[in-house]
Design an enzyme around this catalytic site. Structure first.
Site, PDB file in Angstrom:
ATOM      1  N   ASP A 302       0.868  -1.166   0.000  1.00 55.54           N
ATOM      2  CA  ASP A 302       0.000   0.000   0.000  1.00 55.54           C
ATOM      3  C   ASP A 302       0.915   1.228   0.000  1.00 55.54           C
ATOM      4  OD1 ASP A 302      -2.101   1.701  -0.047  1.00 55.54           O
ATOM      5  OD2 ASP A 302      -3.214   0.730   1.546  1.00 55.54           O
TER       6      ASP A 302
HETATM    7  C1  BGC Z   1      -5.050   3.179  -0.199  1.00 59.09           C
HETATM    8  C2  BGC Z   1      -5.134   2.149  -1.308  1.00 59.09           C
HETATM    9  C3  BGC Z   1      -4.877   2.795  -2.627  1.00 59.09           C
HETATM   10  C4  BGC Z   1      -3.529   3.483  -2.587  1.00 59.09           C
HETATM   11  C5  BGC Z   1      -3.166   4.130  -3.894  1.00 59.09           C
HETATM   12  C6  BGC Z   1      -3.787   4.014  -0.283  1.00 59.09           C
HETATM   13  O1  BGC Z   1      -3.867   5.085   0.579  1.00 59.09           O
HETATM   14  O2  BGC Z   1      -5.124   2.523   1.039  1.00 59.09           O
HETATM   15  O3  BGC Z   1      -6.381   1.526  -1.305  1.00 59.09           O
HETATM   16  O4  BGC Z   1      -4.928   1.841  -3.657  1.00 59.09           O
HETATM   17  O5  BGC Z   1      -3.576   4.471  -1.590  1.00 59.09           O
HETATM   18  O6  BGC Z   1      -3.996   5.164  -4.225  1.00 59.09           O
END
Ligand code: BGC
Length: 748
Positions: A302
């Protein structure tokens, strides 16, 4: 003259200063970026007999052996720096600064890249977020995943995935980070809207439908957030403790299903699981996902805070750090050079990335992609269809709905959310569609000049009451929006955008008051609810005759809503989350947690049933404007072997006067289990369409191995040789289910 010259000097000085500052900044960004070292991929010449991506044949689907061979050949060409470069996002310092500041206004407007290698012509991963559509530019905004889950319609979800795949390709992407399948342990989770519901079986089936649609267009789908990411406020710190049984039976089966369904990638979550960050968790990544389940794709972190200790993450099986090399890059190179991280670890990660890149960039396309596909008419119509199939009719006393267009001459539309573009939170899944049809617009357009539609936000209660009293019908739109729930991003400049877990599960007091004040004045009052999951409503539920859960219904939500309220579309959505009577019927949820939380074996309908609670609206529940009768439940056998299958069928008849669609659900019950088991578990569902008077026979196959429990003592799945129940019907409520029994018998 003198003055002019002085001004010129000052301007020249300023220009020089700006040049020095900008050059210094760029140089700093370039050199200081942890990914770059002296044998940088961008300055190393290709050489003539180097094996490159363009040497791999295109135009036909390669076998997996061929893909393996080509990946190995590319790997053999790569320096350590090039390999490690594959393992992190290409976002440099400058872009990083932009991402967290300016781009927050329109995050992920263009794909976020990872692992571009011009020398070997290796394409980057080109990331777009979801799940309510494509985050890039101005794409189609579908109903949120929680709404689409309530359609229980795998074909529809496949078509939504297909449209998403097309829109990503049309905008330069090749990766969809939007298959969110975190189990909804508690409706207070701020990101509830991004997942499909509370049941692992349903989550797995929906995930496979999405990824099949997306991946058809050579877009890699990513199942996230692996694992146990179901509390928002402390998501980057929280440690989740869980028993082995609960992990295996409740929180992981849907990820396994996505892996078995061919998902290209998995994203690790921010939280810790039993002490280790999910992105550094060797048990989750290496042992379970890769070794036990045989996942051959890659694991992405993540973003920004997905890992802290690069060497530990690499060894644990985290293949790609996103969106920038914060813990990998130079630090990982040094760890490999010092022997702290074995070279094979890096090779394994890079091979995984290369395999997917080869597979997804050489497979022939099924169609050409251009920007006319983005928010195209067919996709907007699909968004409308999805909204129509996902709204859930919770209450309809005296058949108040559907409204009769010819009799409604005055309609009062009340509530601030009736006029708001309410399509979900303002976190990373935010889609920016070209337009949004609000409930008010949808109703006005639908009724056109045939009726007078008056609107009052509710701020003027006296006016709202006056309108309600005199109108032929009243539609109150109440519920949640981005201010009440969403991905928690404390860096958002505007506090309203920051999201987070819900503070309570009720409507806002002013909305409750609005309903309680208006409903007695007009028996034809309909409450339309918006939001990402369950809402507690015991205090007002019996005061209104009709309640419709509309979720966050996407850009075409207002149109779909009007068509449902006036009966052009017969509601067919069913809840994928239990609507409890009060919070005491739910698992503990008291964020912000400090430190650790224990996730128990029971939640949602399994908890309600185990404890004998009657929820407000059970899992699987949803009304229609017609009625369905279930009969003739048949099992092909009374006994099956622990590795056997059971054919089950039941008849469903439309006994009403309208055509309708019904979600037929199959549960398996464990009344004779010797180990602790839920009362029953969902193990099949199908959506069928029936004309008035029509009867259909619905067939299911129950596999004994899908009824197993996980025995932590022997690390094995076990099927109990006892009597089981098969339950088929219209919801999880016992009264809605036909039942029969069969026995699992060893040695048959
Ligand atoms: C979120 C993810 C997301 C990623 C990229 C993170 O803050 O938890 O779900 O895919 O950002 O945008």
């Amino acid at each position: 003259m003198k003055f002019k010259r002085a001004v010129l000097w000052v301007l020249k000085g300023l220009a020089a200063l700006i040049t020095v500052v900008v050059t210094a900044f760029l140089l700093f960004a370039w050199l200081g970026h942890p990914k770059f070292s002296t044998d940088n991929v961008f300055i190393r010449p290709a050489g003539k007999d180097v094996f490159k991506m363009s040497d791999i044949p295109r135009g036909r689907e390669l076998t997996s052996q061929e893909i393996d061979q080509y990946a190995a050949k590319l790997l053999a060409e790569m320096t350590l720096t090039e390999k490690v470069h594959q393992m992190s996002g290409d976002t440099g310092l400058w872009e990083l600064a932009k991402l967290v500041t300016v781009e927050r206004l329109k995050y992920n407007d263009v794909p976020i890249l990872a692992g571009r290698n011009p020398r070997l012509e290796i394409p980057p991963v080109a990331f777009s977020d979801g799940p309510r559509g494509v985050v890039l530019h101005h794409s189609t905004c579908f109903p949120v995943a929680m709404a689409r889950g309530a359609s229980w319609d795998l074909d529809l979800e496949r078509r939504v995935g297909d449209a998403i795949g097309q829109e990503i390709r049309a905008q330069g992407g090749n990766f969809y980070g939007g298959v969110c399948i975190n189990l909804l342990r508690h409706p207070g989770w701020g990101r509830a809207q991004e997942t499909f519901g509370e049941d692992p079986y349903l989550l797995g089936e929906m995930a496979v439908a999405t990824l099949q649609g997306v991946q058809r267009h050579n877009v890699m789908a990513c199942a996230k957030h692996y694992a146990m990411n179901s509390i928002e406020m402390v998501r980057t710190k929280l440690n989740v403790n869980v028993s082995e049984r609960t992990l295996r039976e409740v929180y992981l089966p849907h990820f396994k299903r996505a892996v078995d369904g061919g998902v290209a990638s998995v994203m690790s979550s921010y939280n810790r699981v039993r002490g280790d960050y999910a992105g550094e968790n060797a048990t989750l990544l290496r042992k379970i996902l890769k070794d036990e389940w045989g996942f051959r794709g890659f694991v992405m972190s993540d973003f920004f805070a997905g890992l802290y200790d690069g060497p530990k993450a690499a060894k644990a099986g985290l293949d790609l750090e996103m969106p920038a090399a914060l813990c990998y890059g130079k630090k990982l190179i040094a760890a490999v050079e010092s022997g702290a991280v074995p070279r094979e670890v890096v090779d394994d990660s890079v091979l995984r990335l290369l395999r997917r890149k080869i597979e997804y960039s050489t497979r022939p396309d099924v169609m050409p992609y251009d920007t006319t596909l983005v928010a195209s008419k067919p996709h907007r119509e699909l968004a409308r269809e999805a909204a129509g199939k996902s709204m859930v009719l919770l209450r309809n006393q005296g058949n108040l709905l559907p409204l009769d267009k010819s009799r409604i001459k005055t309609l009062a539309v009340i509530g601030r959310l009736a006029a708001e573009e309410n399509i979900g939170d303002h976190g990373s899944s935010r889609v920016y569609p070209p337009y949004v049809i609000t409930p008010l617009q949808g109703l006005r357009t639908y009724l056109d000049s045939g009726a007078q539609v008056s609107y009052e936000s509710g701020a003027d209660l006296a006016r709202a009451r006056q309108l309600a009293k005199t109108a032929d019908a009243v539609v109150i739109v109440a519920g949640l929006d981005f201010r009440d729930e969403g991905e928690y991003i404390p860096e958002m400049p505007n506090p309203a955008d920051r999201g987070g877990d819900r503070k309570n599960l009720h409507l806002r007091p002013e909305d409750v008051k609005l309903i309680q004040d208006l409903a007695p004045d007009n028996p034809r009052t309909i409450v339309v609810l918006t939001g990402g999951s369950a809402i507690l409503m015991e205090e007002w539920k019996d005061k209104v005759n009709a309640i419709l859960m509309a979720w966050y219904p996407g850009m075409e939500g207002g149109t779909a809503l009007a068509r449902i309220l006036f009966g052009d579309v017969n509601p067919s959505g069913k809840l994928t989350v239990t609507f409890a009577k009060d919070a005491s019927q739910l698992p503990p949820f008291d964020p912000p947690y400090q430190g650790s939380v224990e996730y128990g074996y029971y939640h949602g309908y399994t908890l309600a049933e185990k404890q004998g609670y009657e929820p407000s609206f059970p899992f699987g529940f949803g009304l229609s404007y017609t009625s369905f009768q279930y009969s003739n439940l048949k099992l092909a056998a009374t006994q099956i072997a622990p590795d056997g299958e059971l054919a089950v069928s039941a008849d469903v008849t439309n006994t009403g006067t309208r055509s309708g669609e019904e979600v037929v659900q199959l549960y398996v019950g464990f009344p004779k289990a010797k180990v602790d088991r839920p009362v029953k578990l969902l193990r099949g569902f199908v959506r069928i369409s029936l004309s008035p008077g029509e009867k259909k026979t619905v067939a299911f196959t129950v596999r004994a191995k899908d009824l197993a429990w996980y025995d932590p003592d022997s690390s094995a799945w076990r099927v109990e040789p006892v009597e089981h129940q098969v339950l088929v019907g219209s919801s999880s409520r016992a009264a809605d289910l036909l039942q029969a029994t069969f026995r699992i018998v060893p040695g048959r």
